[in-house]
Structures are given as C-alpha cells and as structure tokens.
Design a protein around this motif. Structure first.
Motif, short mmCIF file in Angstrom:
data_model
loop_
_atom_site.label_atom_id
_atom_site.label_comp_id
_atom_site.label_asym_id
_atom_site.label_seq_id
_atom_site.Cartn_x
_atom_site.Cartn_y
_atom_site.Cartn_z
N GLY A 199 0.82 -1.21 0.00
CA GLY A 199 0.00 0.00 0.00
C GLY A 199 0.86 1.26 0.00
N LYS A 399 -7.65 -4.70 3.42
CA LYS A 399 -7.42 -4.37 2.01
C LYS A 399 -6.05 -4.83 1.58
CE LYS A 399 -10.64 -0.66 1.32
NZ LYS A 399 -10.84 0.75 1.55
N ASP A 403 -5.02 -7.52 -1.42
CA ASP A 403 -4.12 -7.20 -2.52
C ASP A 403 -3.05 -8.24 -2.71
OD1 ASP A 403 -5.28 -5.10 -3.44
OD2 ASP A 403 -3.87 -3.59 -2.70
N ASP A 406 -4.06 -11.03 -4.56
CA ASP A 406 -4.25 -10.68 -5.96
C ASP A 406 -2.98 -10.86 -6.77
OD1 ASP A 406 -6.81 -10.07 -6.15
OD2 ASP A 406 -6.60 -7.90 -6.33
N ASP B 256 -4.63 6.31 -3.13
CA ASP B 256 -4.11 4.94 -3.17
C ASP B 256 -5.20 3.94 -3.52
OD1 ASP B 256 -1.68 5.81 -2.48
OD2 ASP B 256 -1.42 4.51 -0.74
N GLN B 260 -5.74 1.37 -6.64
CA GLN B 260 -5.92 -0.08 -6.51
C GLN B 260 -7.17 -0.54 -7.23
OE1 GLN B 260 -6.07 -0.96 -2.36
NE2 GLN B 260 -3.88 -0.64 -2.11
#
Lengths: 511, 292
Positions: A199, A399, A403, A406, B256, B260
C-alpha cells in the motif's frame, strides 16, 4: 630517558598530528604525571595504561613518569592516546627500541592489555597519507576503517603484548591489504525495500520524486500508517554513495565512533531518526570540543524527524542553517569548525497530539486549543524549506491482505532507484555550469526561468491553481520545482500540464 | 480582534423576551445581548446543534442545508461553540442570512480567538449574540446544558441535530425540545462514526424525525424555495474521470485506493484528481477524495 611517539588528535573533522613525549626517570619521587590533556581524561588514562602494562607481564617499577601531549593548546579528548603513551613508557624503560621510521600509534587500552574499538581511526589513516607516514598501528577492531586508504600500511594490533613482540621483531604483525574502494561500494542492499511495504503508493511516489529532485518532504498521518518505514526505505532509493561521498560519511561515522567493530567504509546512505527530545547540541552538533550532531550524521543520507512539531522550537530553528547551506558552523574560543550536513529531510507528524483527528474509527481526544497549538508549530520558516507535503492515511489491513492474494506486489526499491538515478543524471547535466546547484531543490527563484520552462498549458493550469487553492508566491515556486522533477522523471524537456497537475497533489494543505 | 466590544451589552427583561422564552417552566430572570434587536429575527427560526468534533460529513450537510434555510428567510440559531455550531453560523453568514448565537457563558468571555472573528461578523450582519449569564461569567460544565433549554425553546420550527455523540450536549438540547413539545429532527449518519451515534439513536427511538432531504425540514412551513438536489452533468468527462466518479459516488477514498480499484498508477490518478479539483468535481479532506 625521553621518548617521542607520534599519534593523532581529532578536532572537528580534522585529524592533527600530535607528539607524545614520555620521560621515565629513575631518580625523583615515584609518580605518574600527565600534561597536555584535560585533567579528568588524564587521570583515567593513567590508570588504564599502568594496569595494562602490568597485566602484560612487564615489571612496572615505581618511577617518575612524565607524559606530555604536544601541542598543549590543542584540546584533546577521546581515548586513543593510551597506546602511544604505553609504547613511549615501554621504550623509555628500555623494553622497546623506538629508533625506527616514524609511525602513528593510536588506540584505547583495556586493563588486560588488549585494544578496544576506538573512534577516529579513519581520519588518522587519511592524515597519515597526507603526511607521508608509512605505518600506522591501530586496534584490530577498527583497522578495516583505515585499510581503504592507499599507500599506508595498517598494522592491526590485538594487544599491547603482540605489539611489543612485533616491535622487538619476535613475531611480526601482518599489515592489512589495501581494500579497493570501488569494490567495497558495489553490491549494496538497502536496509528496507519499498517492495516490502504494501500500500501507500502515493507516499512512495512522493518519496521517489523527493529523492530524485533532492526535495525535503513532510508527511502527515495517524500513528501506525507507516511513516517511519517509508522514510527508512527512502535511503535505499537514493543513488549509491559515490567514492567521495562515502569517504565523507565514513569520516563522520569514524569520528563519532559509529562504525561497528570490523567495519570499514560506510556504503549505505545513513538514516538517522533522532527522538524529539534530542537536545539542540545533539541535533546540530557542538560541545566544548565540537562534536558532530545528528544533522551531520545524516550527511548524504536521510534525516527523519518523527513527531516533528514536538521538537523544541530552538532545535527546529537551528535546522535552518544546515538546510540552507548544507553545513553547520560551530564557533568556539579555540576556533570555528564546520561539519558537513547535506541531508534529505523527511519530517512526519500526526494530525493532532493524540493522532486520531479525522479518524472515523477512533475518537480524537484533543481539545481545539491543543490542535491549534500543534498545527501552529507546523508553519514557519522550516516548513518553507519543505517542497512536498502529503497525507499518509492509515492503511486498512484487510485491504492489504486482499491485494497480496491478488498477486500485486509493490515495486522493488531497485527499480525505483534506477529512475531516481536517471532523473539525477538529467539534473547533473542541466546544472553542470551552475555553481552550488546540484538538483532541482537547490534552484533559486531566479533559476526557474531558465531551467524550468513551463508549456503554455502548464502555465495556465498553474495560474488557475493559484487562484483556486489560494496559493502563496512561495508555494507557487515550490510547485514549479517539484513539477520540474516530475518532468525529469518522465524524461520531458519542458514542464507540461500533467506534471504540474501531479505536483499539485503535494502542495501545502493549510497555509 | 476584539471589535465586537464596540457593541454595548444590552439588558433584556422578562417582558421583552421573545415569545418562545417566556413560556418555559424555568425562564431566566433576564437576558443579555449584543447586536441589533429586531423582532423579525424570531419569527421563523431553527436551532441547529451538533458535535464539536464535526466530521467532513457534518460539514457537507451544513453546506447543503443552510443555504436553503436562509433562502426561506429562516434565522439560524446555534450555540457559538466550535464544530457544528460555528460552521452553521459561518455558513449562514456566508449566504447572507441572519443568525443568533446563544452562548454558554457571559458575553465578555470568549472561548477562543477564532470565535472573535465570528462574533464581530454576527454583529455586523445584524444578528445577535445572547446569554443569560453575567457578562464576565466563565462557562462551566453545567452552564452549557442549562443554556440548552433556551436553545430549544426559542426556535419556531424545531431543533435539527447534525452529528452528535451519544452523550452530547446536542442530545440534551433534543431532550429539552421534546419536553417543550418542539419538533426534533436529526440527520442520520454512518453507523461506524462516533459522532453519528447520538443522531442515529434519536431516530431509532423515535425521538427525532429522520431528515434525508431538505424538504423534510420545510414541509410544515410555507416554504418557497425548495431546491431538489443539484443535478450534476457528467457528460464532459474523460474515461478515467468517469471511472473515478463512479467509485466516489459510493464512498470517499484515498488516491491509493482509487489506484488499486482502477488498476491505474497513483501518479496518473493524482494528476486527474488535481484537474478534477480545479473543476470543482471533487474535493480533498484529510487525505480522502470526496465528490463535491
């Protein structure tokens, strides 16, 4: 009998040759007197030397020993004089023969006669080279520092005993091989990799821009949002230290005793994060015998000031000179000393004293007065020297997890660094003929016309932005500088509107 | 800064009280005020209260509601405290409306310096600042709740709560209003927001009407201008801007998160956001991007 041994005293970032004169007299009242050093250090030194000699199985009979460290008016501190004094005493006692080529002896003795890690060895080696001294005897633990200096034989000494054997010719100490600086400098891995930080892509991008243009940066965000990690990783995307830079940094690290045992040249860019209670002298440098502060330890690296508004007002004010000049001048009655202090400032703050202002999940417990006082500190002359301002919001753990499954991984520092190096190269060429300007952040307003040309669209956008966001003239110029860096990263000759648009994301929020 | 001191403090005896204040069970003995006295001020009034810790959401609601109330000639009454109160006063003055502040302390004791500007502004605009306490009385922990009974009593339309915690002064005002038989209205808020707990609780327990559009407030008054929500024309947008708008219509997110969700680099998103901000399509607060 009188013996003279050469050694070195450090003053500021310079090593100065000193002469250690030792006289051992059989006649006279037995005593151990030392002059030329502050009395306290002298007292301690005496005990170490005496005991170390005794514990090396030398018969140290009661005699009148007089030691003089010349020149006497040079302030001396540190503990490196133990070894030359011990050698001088032994020689005067007839245990050693010192009629040989001049050499430097330096190092702190332990009570059992072994040598300890002593600061300042690198500077000693540099001085030896300048003075044409061929041999130096230093503690083994810090001998590697000296081994990068060409043309000087570095004898790593384990203990007083081994030195005696060497000087008597009984058992030779093998000098270290000279290490080639370039070899040391290759193969460096950053301490923290941006790839490990999930992030915070905006913050990473901002830090990339900051690193490319040499800009200072300010991050505001709640506790735990990763401000510290991000700034730690920043040192890793700056271009590698050049040979000259590495030597500069090593000097400072050597004098402050920050090179670990066995360590040699400093290859990583320094990252310093002094606590906000650090004293003014600790931060800037100083003391009766001037000592580099945190700003100098961060030379050629990153100075991270967390909880920026909590730093004392004096400390923040004092940061102005290093930020402006890239050095710190400290004046004492004995003379003035300049320590280099070229660093990239990364400042971080919480939005309020408790840190949760504007957080939807946790309530902020600060009163309006507290918040106002806190944010008041975030203005003023220091903030004027910071080009990029950004918010670092807390990252939602869920989150992040999503990710990583992913398969999206954050970009590695290595790749970012390549872009930074490229952008720096563009700047190096641009400022080739301009004195005192190395990167975009160094540009003064007068340079902007020549070096930061805006396209018509960019100019229009910037003008609109000034009206829309109510920007001050100062912010306007800062925006152009940041836009210049963004354009450099994009490989663009002129600054286009898209570059300005991105720079607007990093403008000062509350002016 | 203290230009407001130029206005003299006037004394108001019981007989001169506005109607609402005369009929409560424990009316103050007298009132003090600064400003210009005008009976018309009290004809059509609404009391708006809310949290000191106003969030962006609260500020947005105020920005939407107040202009329409002002357009309908309604005087905005609030408590002169930072947060929702001050935002209401300021917003009202920005729209050229009349506002009345009932302070929790004496008229010469000012909470903080940024109240001072507002103080002067209210007086200059022909509004009033009033209090039941002696001019040099410092506000205390009990004076605020005591004052709250006046806040509710003086309003003709009722009390509107915009953001309030479960143990807040806003709820005290709401309770007084219920006791006095006044209308109580509340704006529902996100259920994970501390400052919406009180308002949501009021709605759930039937203590307050739920306000979801501005006409809800005005339905019992003979209002003239009820503007329905502004219709936005998003035709003139680039592809990426459209995508950003679609995300923001659901929730406010950071750059951000936008990156995403849309799988676009943050640099690209940032550029677009800057341009969209210039066109007033979006705005930023505390790192998050909101539709404006």
């Amino acid at each position: 009998m009188l013996t003279k041994v050469s050694s070195v005293a450090n003053y500021g970032l310079k090593a100065v040759e000193i002469e250690v004169e030792v006289n051992v007299a059989e006649k006279g009242f037995p005593s151990f007197g030392i002059v030329g050093i502050a009395s306290k250090s002298g007292e301690e030194l005496k005990e170490r030397v005496k005991t170390a000699i005794i514990n090396t199985d030398i018969d140290f009979r009661p005699m009148k020993v007089t030691v003089n460290l010349a020149p006497a008016d040079l302030p001396k501190d540190g503990s490196g004089y133990d070894l030359p004094i011990a050698v001088g005493i032994l020689s005067s006692m007839g245990e050693l023969d010192m009629t040989r080529e001049k050499a430097y002896f330096y190092g702190e003795l332990s009570l059992d006669g072994t040598l300890r890690h002593t600061r300042g060895v690198f500077l000693l080696a540099v001085l030896a080279k300048e003075q044409g001294i061929k041999n130096i005897f230093v503690p083994r633990l810090c001998a590697n520092e000296a081994s990068v200096v060409e043309g000087v034989s570095v004898y790593p000494v384990d203990s007083l005993k081994s030195l005696i054997l060497h000087l008597r010719g009984a058992k030779k100490i093998v000098p270290l091989e000279t290490v080639i600086v370039e070899e040391v400098l290759s193969d460096i891995r950053p301490e923290f990799d941006f790839g490990e930080i999930l992030g915070q892509e905006t913050a990473k991008r901002a830090l990339e821009i900051a690193a490319s243009g040499g800009h200072n940066i300010f991050m505001m965000g709640p506790p735990g949002s990763g401000k510290t990690m991000l700034s730690r990783a920043t040192a890793g995307i700056l271009p590698d230290l050049s040979e000259r830079e590495s030597l500069e940094v090593t000097k400072i690290f050597s004098i402050t005793g920050n090179i670990p045992a066995g360590g040699s040249l400093i290859r990583l860019r320094p990252f310093r994060c002094p606590h906000h209670t650090t004293s003014l002298v600790g931060l800037i440098g100083g003391g009766s015998i001037p000592h580099p502060g945190e700003v100098s330890m961060a030379h050629r690296g990153v100075l991270f000031l967390d909880e920026f508004p909590e730093f004392g007002r004096n400390s923040l004010e004092a940061l102005r000179q290093p930020l402006e000049d890239g050095s710190v001048n400290i004046s004492r009655s004995a003379g003035s000393i300049s320590f280099p202090a070229q660093f990239m400032l990364v400042a971080a703050a919480n939005p309020c004293p408790c840190g949760f202002l504007g957080d939807i999940k946790k309530e902020c417990h600060c009163s309006v007065h507290q918040i106002m006082n806190y944010q008041k500190k975030l203005s003023g002359p220091i903030m004027d020297r910071i080009d990029l301002h950004l918010n670092v919001p807390a990252v939602d753990i869920n989150k992040l997890m999503l990710d990583s499954t992913d398969g999206i991984m954050s970009e590695k520092s290595k790749n970012i660094k390549l872009r930074v190096i490229q952008a720096r190269e563009v700047q190096r060429k641009r400022f080739d003929k301009v004195i005192d300007i190395h990167c975009n952040a160094d540009m003064k307003n007068v340079h902007l016309k020549e070096f930061a040309k805006l396209t018509t669209d960019a100019n229009l956008l910037l003008k609109q932005a000034v009206n829309k966001f109510n920007l001050s003239a100062r912010t306007y110029f800062r925006l152009i500088k940041v836009s210049r860096t963004i354009a450099d990263l994009a490989g663009s000759l002129n600054i286009g509107d898209s570059h300005v648009a991105e720079a607007l994301q990093y403008r000062v929020r509350n002016e | 800064m203290n230009e407001w001191k130029k206005w003299p403090i006037e004394l108001l005896t019981k007989d001169d009280f506005p109607k609402g204040l005369r009929n409560i069970s424990n009316p103050p003995a007298r009132m003090f005020y600064r400003g210009s006295w005008d009976e018309k001020l009290y004809e059509k009034t609404i009391t708006i209260v809310g949290s000191r810790r106003m969030t962006k959401y609260g500020a947005d609601i105020i920005k939407k509601v107040i202009p329409i109330l002002v357009a309908n000639g309604i005087t905005i009454i609030s408590g002169f405290m930072y947060g929702v109160d001050i935002e209401c006063h300021n917003q009202c003055l920005d729209c050229g409306g009349k506002t009345l502040a009932i302070a929790g302390g004496g008229l010469d004791t000012i909470e903080s310096q940024y109240n001072e500007k507002l103080y002067t502004r209210i007086l200059e605009s022909g509004g009033l600042v009033m209090s039941e306490y002696e001019p040099n009385f410092k506000p205390t922990i009990w004076s605020f709740p005591q004052r709250d009974r006046l806040m509710s009593a003086i309003s003709t339309i009722g009390v509107l709560v915009i953001e309030g915690g479960i143990k807040s002064g806003s709820l005290i005002t709401a309770k007084f209003a219920l006791k006095q038989g006044k209308r109580v209205m509340a704006i529902p808020g996100p259920i994970n927001s501390m400052v919406s707990e009180g308002t949501n609780w009021l709605i759930k327990t039937d203590g307050a009407e739920m306000i979801t559009e501005i006409s809800d407030i005005l339905k019992e008054t003979n209002s003239v201008h009820v503007q329905t929500d502004l219709f936005r024309d998003y035709a003139d947008l680039s592809e990426i801007e459209k995508k950003i708008i679609v995300v923001l219509e659901n929730e406010a997110v950071t750059v951000d998160e936008l990156g995403q969700k849309l799988k676009i680099s943050v640099a690209e998103i940032g550029r677009n956001i800057s341009l969209m901000m210039m066109r007033d399509l979006v705005e930023e607060n505390g790192g998050k991007i909101y539709l404006s």
